[in-house]
Design an enzyme around this catalytic site. Structure first.
Site, PDB file in Angstrom:
ATOM      1  N   GLU A 268       0.799  -1.192  -0.129  1.00 33.74           N
ATOM      2  CA  GLU A 268      -0.016   0.141  -0.092  1.00 33.74           C
ATOM      3  C   GLU A 268       0.821   1.195  -0.129  1.00 33.74           C
ATOM      4  OE1 GLU A 268      -3.352   2.177   2.873  1.00 33.74           O
ATOM      5  OE2 GLU A 268      -2.937  -0.091   3.040  1.00 33.74           O
ATOM      6  N   ASP A 269       1.769   1.268   0.752  1.00 34.61           N
ATOM      7  CA  ASP A 269       2.674   2.429   0.865  1.00 34.61           C
ATOM      8  C   ASP A 269       4.212   2.476   0.367  1.00 34.61           C
ATOM      9  OD1 ASP A 269       0.483   3.508   2.357  1.00 34.61           O
ATOM     10  OD2 ASP A 269       1.238   2.821   4.422  1.00 34.61           O
TER      11      ASP A 269
END
Length: 775
Positions: free
Chosen positions: A116-117
């Site tokens: 996700e990051d």
């Protein structure tokens, strides 16, 4: 009058849940003050030592690779606190080591934010750590590109994705709850709006979800952390009073512990007795629920009695009950009837030493493990055997419930409905009811027999028409209590549940099923109406209709199915003539020619209406083949009657199609028909098709002018009742000092029945005039 709590009140209350326990949250007057920051992150070998403490055969190479990969992937990223971002997944992994989880779960916790990051991909995770860990990490990744209108819809879609991943592997839930717990512990570094949003979401979704999975320790800490953020004043006051009371009661708690331990030991039972203070959020919710002040609560402290065997539980209960008097209504046996989250324990309250109420929970060590850690206490996730989801579903009632619930919630709801139903399913305490055959059905508190029916089976709920509770006929709106035996009465004549049921039920399953059945019923009604309109047009035009030919014309109508076409016609979104042209391109609508040839000056028709050359009013002895039969309001067509006068069998009638509303039936003498003179396409030929073997009532309105004297209304009502009429509504107005105008909405069988009632009313000396109203 009940005394009200003498504490600040919440502006937005969270759902009521069972009492909670103690949490390691520092008592402080300023709840938002940050706790001391740790001097440094946990090191690689520290984490491995934590895992090796409960799993000597841990895969150190896997954990080392995950640690190094995640640390490099997050690089220079920082959290709001200024700490390296990698400190967060590391703390999440540490929380999971307290639950003694397997290597794959710990590794996935370290990696859970990488996709996700960071620039990491699922393919890369699969290649380096295997598809099992890859699935876990992807299940924890939020949807990035969501073309949704509201934040609630985005939240719901992310929640749906998470829950579906949880249904596939419960370890996704364990990692997510640990992730949320660490975020809540460090919430004070976030902006105020973000803090409140996160705390609210925690209190509404994640804490109840942890509770449903039996993870009470984690749930209670989430509850208290969210409570501290959302209602800091209430938290500070309750915590201060709890601390003061604990200091005051310390000697009494020790005395109760020693007396209980000695009593049990004297009878040969080896038990551990430990007093515990209930938590601030639990106390606050009880004060809100019972509308009492802090001083009126008598069970702020509880005692757990941990014994070796199940037999010891019941023997300990007997010793307690024969030593101290019990408090009536406070005994619950969750060992013989476990909660849906697998919780098992015996609860009882006695008047103990010092005339104090003592609340006891008696359980075995195994029961205590499950009570504290829920599904994380199951051995299936501690042997490194991967993801035995089906085995866990059979062993854990809580996880089996969660999978069933997710399957139901995922069926066709829009995002907001999904979020609403999820919250409904997670919030409530439970009552336990039984079918006549003895099957146990667990329902939320305040559940009704309608909820019970849908819990048995969706078809039972959709066809429910009544119920028996403990052998006696009862309303479907009754509130069910623990131990009730419920028999649902069904009828196949009920095609769909009343839409009003949606506001009566409390379970997400029932609400979703009612909405779905209502949508299907309305669609079927419009499809039935559309089919009759299309078949009538083809009958008049003397051209052949068949579903097969219409199937070939679907692309030209931009519809995917015949049912969709018919429903569109029924809702007036599509003209029947367009259907005919799609099937027969050379079809020419006769109505257009007739309208073009109509004289500009209106000709007088029936009852002063303009003559409508394209409308045929069907009289009883005429050919009715092209007219749509009308059976009543509860027919399979979306039908209603003229709002200001109704219509009854015996009237000559006409139907007016309103887009999206179905057909409104008017008597041919209704003045309201003049409004539709210039819209001949909305007129339908209709006829009565009343079944004499099962008579139905139809709406009509009458106006009665009566002498203004005592008992006049009673005499009017008596005449109607004696003639088997039903009064639906009455409106009275004073016309003159001596006369009153009474407008009555009736339900009658037919025109003959209505005429008889009017004749009887006119015969009464106090009635000056009685006539029918044609709206």
């Amino acid at each position: 009058m009940r005394p009200r709590p003498d504490l600040p009140r919440m502006q937005k209350q969270a759902p009521i849940r069972a009492p909670l326990g103690a949490v390691a949250v520092p008592a402080q007057d300023k709840p938002a003050a940050p706790p001391p920051r740790k001097p440094q992150m946990m090191r690689q070998y520290d984490l491995i030592e934590r895992v090796r403490a409960y799993n000597p055969n841990t895969d150190e190479a896997l954990l080392n690779r995950a640690y190094v990969y995640a640390m490099k992937a997050h690089g220079d990223q920082r959290r709001a606190s200024g700490d390296p971002y990698f400190s967060h997944p590391l703390e999440v992994a540490a929380i999971l080591t307290d639950l003694k989880l397997d290597d794959a779960t710990i590794a996935a916790a370290l990696l859970h934010d990488t996709i996700e990051d960071t620039a990491a991909t699922r393919a890369e995770i699969d290649q380096l750590f295997g598809p099992d860990i890859g699935r876990l990490v992807e299940g924890l990744t939020k949807l990035k590109k969501l073309d949704l209108v509201t934040k609630e819809a985005k939240q719901a879609e992310n929640l749906r994705k998470l829950l579906l991943a949880i249904a596939d592997d419960v370890r996704v839930l364990l990692i997510k709850l640990a992730d949320r717990l660490h975020n809540m512990r460090t919430l004070h570094y976030m902006r105020e709006a973000s803090r409140r949003r996160t705390a609210d979401e925690t209190l509404e979704i994640y804490a109840p979800l942890a509770g449903r999975m039996g993870m009470h320790e984690l749930r209670e800490e989430l509850d208290d952390l969210a409570f501290r953020e959302l209602y800091p004043d209430a938290y500070a006051v309750v915590t201060a009073r709890l601390n003061a009371l604990e200091d005051k009661s310390r000697v009494l708690i020790t005395e109760i512990e020693s007396q209980l331990t000695k009593k049990l030991s004297d009878r040969g039972i080896d038990a551990v007795v430990k007093g515990r203070r209930k938590r601030a959020y639990s106390i606050w919710r009880k004060m809100e629920r019972k509308s009492v002040g802090f001083e009126q609560l008598s069970d702020i402290f509880g005692f757990r009695v941990i014994v070796k065997t199940m037999a010891d539980c019941y023997q300990a209960l007997g010793i307690v009950h024969t030593t101290w008097p019990t408090v009536p209504g406070r005994f619950k046996d969750y060992i013989s009837t476990p909660k849906a989250n697998d919780y098992r324990s015996i609860h009882t309250t006695v008047i103990g030493p010092g005339k104090q109420r003592v609340e006891l929970q008696i359980r075995t060590r195994e029961m205590h493990e499950i009570a504290e850690y829920g599904i994380a206490a199951h051995a299936l996730y501690k042997d490194g055997a991967g993801s035995p989801t089906e085995l866990l579903s059979r062993e854990s009632t809580a996880y089996a419930w969660l999978r069933r619930t997710i399957e139901l919630l995922a069926e066709g709801s829009n995002p907001e409905e999904f979020l609403e139903h999820t919250k409904l399913e997670l919030f409530h305490d439970q009552v336990f009811c039984f079918t006549p055959k003895g099957k146990l059905i667990a329902l939320p508190r305040k559940a009704t027999p309608i909820d019970f029916a849908y819990a048995v089976h969706t078809d039972v709920g959709n066809t429910a028409v009544g119920c028996k509770i403990n052998g006696k006929i009862a309303p479907l709106t009754s509130e069910l209590l623990n131990g009730d035996e419920v028999e649902v009465l069904v009828s196949k004549a009920q095609l769909a549940p009343p839409a009003a049921w949606e506001s009566l039920v409390v379970t997400g399953k029932a609400r979703a099923a009612i909405r779905r059945a209502t949508r299907v019923a309305v669609r079927n009604q419009y499809a039935g109406l559309g089919r009759r309109i299309v078949e009538r047009l083809f009958h008049r035009a003397k051209i052949a209709y068949s579903d097969e030919k219409l199937t070939g014309a679907l692309p030209r109508l931009a519809r995917s199915s015949i049912e969709e076409v018919m429903a569109a016609v029924g809702r007036s979104e599509l003209k029947a003539s367009d259907v005919a042209r799609a099937m027969y391109p050379d079809y020419r609508e006769e109505r257009a020619a007739a309208m073009a040839a109509r004289p500009k000056r209106a000709e007088s028709g029936w009852f002063g209406l303009k003559k409508l050359t394209s409308v045929k009013f069907k009289v009883p002895d005429s050919d009715t083949g092209a007219a749509i039969p009308i059976r009543g309001i509860n027919s399979d067509l979306p039908i209603r009657f003229a709002p200001n006068g109704g219509a009854v069998p015996g009237d000559r009638i006409v139907g007016i199609v309103a887009p999206g509303e179905g057909i409104t039936i008017y008597p041919i003498q209704s003045p309201a028909l003049s409004e539709f003179e210039d819209h001949p396409e909305r007129w339908l030929d209709v006829r009565w098709d009343a079944d004499e073997t099962t008579p139905r009532r139809f709406p009509a309105r009458i106006a009665v002018q009566s002498v203004n004297e005592p008992g006049s209304l009673a005499q009017i009502a008596q005449v109607i009742a004696e003639n088997d009429g039903n009064i639906d509504n009455i409106n009275m107005s004073r016309r003159a000092p001596d006369f009153t105008d009474v407008t009555i909405d009736l339900e009658v069988y037919d025109l003959k029945h209505l005429t008889a009632i009017l004749a009887q009313l006119r015969a009464k000396p106090m009635v000056a005039k009685a006539e029918r109203v044609n709206g």
